[in-house]
Design a protein around this motif. Structure first.
Motif, short mmCIF file in Angstrom:
data_model
loop_
_atom_site.label_atom_id
_atom_site.label_comp_id
_atom_site.label_asym_id
_atom_site.label_seq_id
_atom_site.Cartn_x
_atom_site.Cartn_y
_atom_site.Cartn_z
N ILE A 24 39.72 50.29 49.42
CA ILE A 24 39.54 48.88 48.53
C ILE A 24 39.75 49.13 47.08
N ASP A 25 40.53 48.63 46.38
CA ASP A 25 40.71 48.97 44.94
C ASP A 25 39.83 48.01 44.06
N THR A 26 39.93 46.53 44.46
CA THR A 26 39.46 45.65 43.73
C THR A 26 39.09 44.47 44.89
N LEU A 27 37.90 43.82 44.39
CA LEU A 27 37.65 42.59 45.09
C LEU A 27 37.45 41.56 44.28
N SER A 28 38.01 40.26 44.45
CA SER A 28 37.54 39.44 43.34
C SER A 28 37.52 37.91 44.17
N LEU A 29 37.06 36.96 43.46
CA LEU A 29 36.73 35.74 43.97
C LEU A 29 37.59 34.79 43.42
N LYS A 84 46.74 26.44 40.85
CA LYS A 84 46.32 27.78 39.90
C LYS A 84 45.38 28.11 40.03
N VAL A 85 45.23 29.46 39.77
CA VAL A 85 43.97 30.18 39.76
C VAL A 85 43.21 30.03 38.37
N ILE A 86 42.11 29.32 38.35
CA ILE A 86 41.35 29.31 37.01
C ILE A 86 40.42 29.69 37.03
N GLY A 87 40.07 30.68 37.94
CA GLY A 87 38.88 31.78 37.80
C GLY A 87 39.22 33.01 38.74
N ASP A 88 39.34 34.07 38.19
CA ASP A 88 39.57 35.18 38.88
C ASP A 88 38.09 36.23 38.74
N LEU A 89 37.27 36.19 39.50
CA LEU A 89 35.98 36.65 39.34
C LEU A 89 35.73 37.99 40.14
N GLU A 90 35.90 39.15 39.36
CA GLU A 90 35.80 40.61 39.83
C GLU A 90 34.35 40.70 40.33
N PHE A 91 34.50 41.40 41.57
CA PHE A 91 33.06 41.59 42.25
C PHE A 91 33.06 43.02 42.43
N TYR A 92 34.37 43.81 42.46
CA TYR A 92 34.40 45.16 42.49
C TYR A 92 35.55 45.72 42.12
N ASP A 93 35.64 46.96 41.22
CA ASP A 93 36.73 47.47 40.74
C ASP A 93 36.70 49.16 40.94
N GLY A 94 37.48 49.54 41.80
CA GLY A 94 37.67 50.84 42.31
C GLY A 94 37.84 51.85 41.13
N GLU A 95 38.21 51.40 40.06
CA GLU A 95 38.63 52.35 38.85
C GLU A 95 37.20 52.63 38.13
N LEU A 138 31.82 51.21 47.51
CA LEU A 138 31.17 49.93 47.62
C LEU A 138 29.83 49.91 48.07
N VAL A 139 28.80 49.06 47.41
CA VAL A 139 27.76 49.00 47.85
C VAL A 139 27.04 47.39 47.87
N GLY A 140 27.48 46.96 48.98
CA GLY A 140 27.02 45.56 49.12
C GLY A 140 28.07 44.46 48.70
N GLU A 141 29.23 44.77 48.02
CA GLU A 141 30.12 43.86 47.48
C GLU A 141 30.78 42.80 48.38
N ILE A 163 30.38 39.04 48.09
CA ILE A 163 31.53 38.06 47.78
C ILE A 163 31.71 37.11 48.82
N LYS A 164 31.41 37.53 50.12
CA LYS A 164 31.52 36.33 51.14
C LYS A 164 30.55 35.50 50.95
N LYS A 165 29.03 35.80 50.76
CA LYS A 165 28.09 34.76 50.30
C LYS A 165 28.53 34.02 49.36
N TRP A 166 29.11 34.35 48.42
CA TRP A 166 29.53 33.33 47.05
C TRP A 166 30.58 32.62 47.44
N GLU A 167 31.54 33.10 48.32
CA GLU A 167 32.71 32.38 48.61
C GLU A 167 31.99 31.02 49.50
N ALA A 168 31.15 31.36 50.28
CA ALA A 168 30.73 30.29 51.31
C ALA A 168 29.99 29.40 50.38
#
Length: 172
Positions: free
Chosen positions: A114-119, A127-138, A143-146, A150-155
């Motif tokens: 996984i390179d990036t995870l965002s909500l 239109k996407v009005i918010g792209d909230l980054e939760f993890y960036d592989g760079e 991953l440590v629980g992201e 992210i699933k919790k905040w999506e719900a």
């Protein structure tokens, strides 16, 4: 019994103190930085008259919080710079997880990286009005629980958005 020389005792105590000083100074530095971050965040919340009912911080970098009374979401991608994004949840139609990943290895022994995870928060026009980054592989190597976060905040956000839809249907 054995005798302890006073000079040896003094040197041992001085050595332990010298060993402990860097840890103490680092602890004080971390506490000071955390207090400064907290003060900046508190000031932002106070300026926008927000009272967060739910909030989360992870990796000492990311922050997300929600004021359910005013239906506002606050997101910070870097707590060192504190440039908050404030999103009005009344403008959000739906919420989805956006994952950028790649598969490496052969067919029999492949694995997903996984390179990036965002909500992504999408408005009524699609239109996407918010792209909230939760993890960036760079930035981070693992991953440590992201995924769970992210699933919790999506719900959470999806349920708020659905409640808005129900209220809007009742009002019409």
């Amino acid at each position: 019994m054995f005798e302890i020389d006073i000079i040896t005792l003094i040197m041992a105590v001085a050595g332990m103190i010298a060993f402990a000083i860097p840890f103490y100074l680092n602890s004080q530095k971390v506490k000071k930085e955390k207090a400064q971050k907290s003060n900046k965040l508190t000031e932002f919340l106070k300026n926008h008259d927000l009272n967060l009912s739910e909030q989360e911080e992870w990796r000492n970098r990311y922050f997300v919080g929600i004021d359910t009374q005013k239906n506002k979401l606050i997101y910070i991608s870097n707590l060192n710079e504190i440039n908050p994004i404030l999103i009005d949840l009344y403008k959000v139609n739906h919420v989805k997880i956006h994952e950028v990943s790649r598969v490496i290895g052969t067919k029999g022994s492949s694995r997903k990286i996984i390179d990036t995870l965002s909500l992504q928060l999408v408005n009524y026009d699609g239109k996407v009005i918010g792209d909230l980054e939760f993890y960036d592989g760079e930035i981070f190597s693992d991953l440590v629980g992201e995924p769970i976060t992210i699933k919790k905040w999506e719900a959470t956000l999806q349920s708020i958005v659905k409640n808005h839809h129900k209220i809007n249907r009742i009002a019409i």
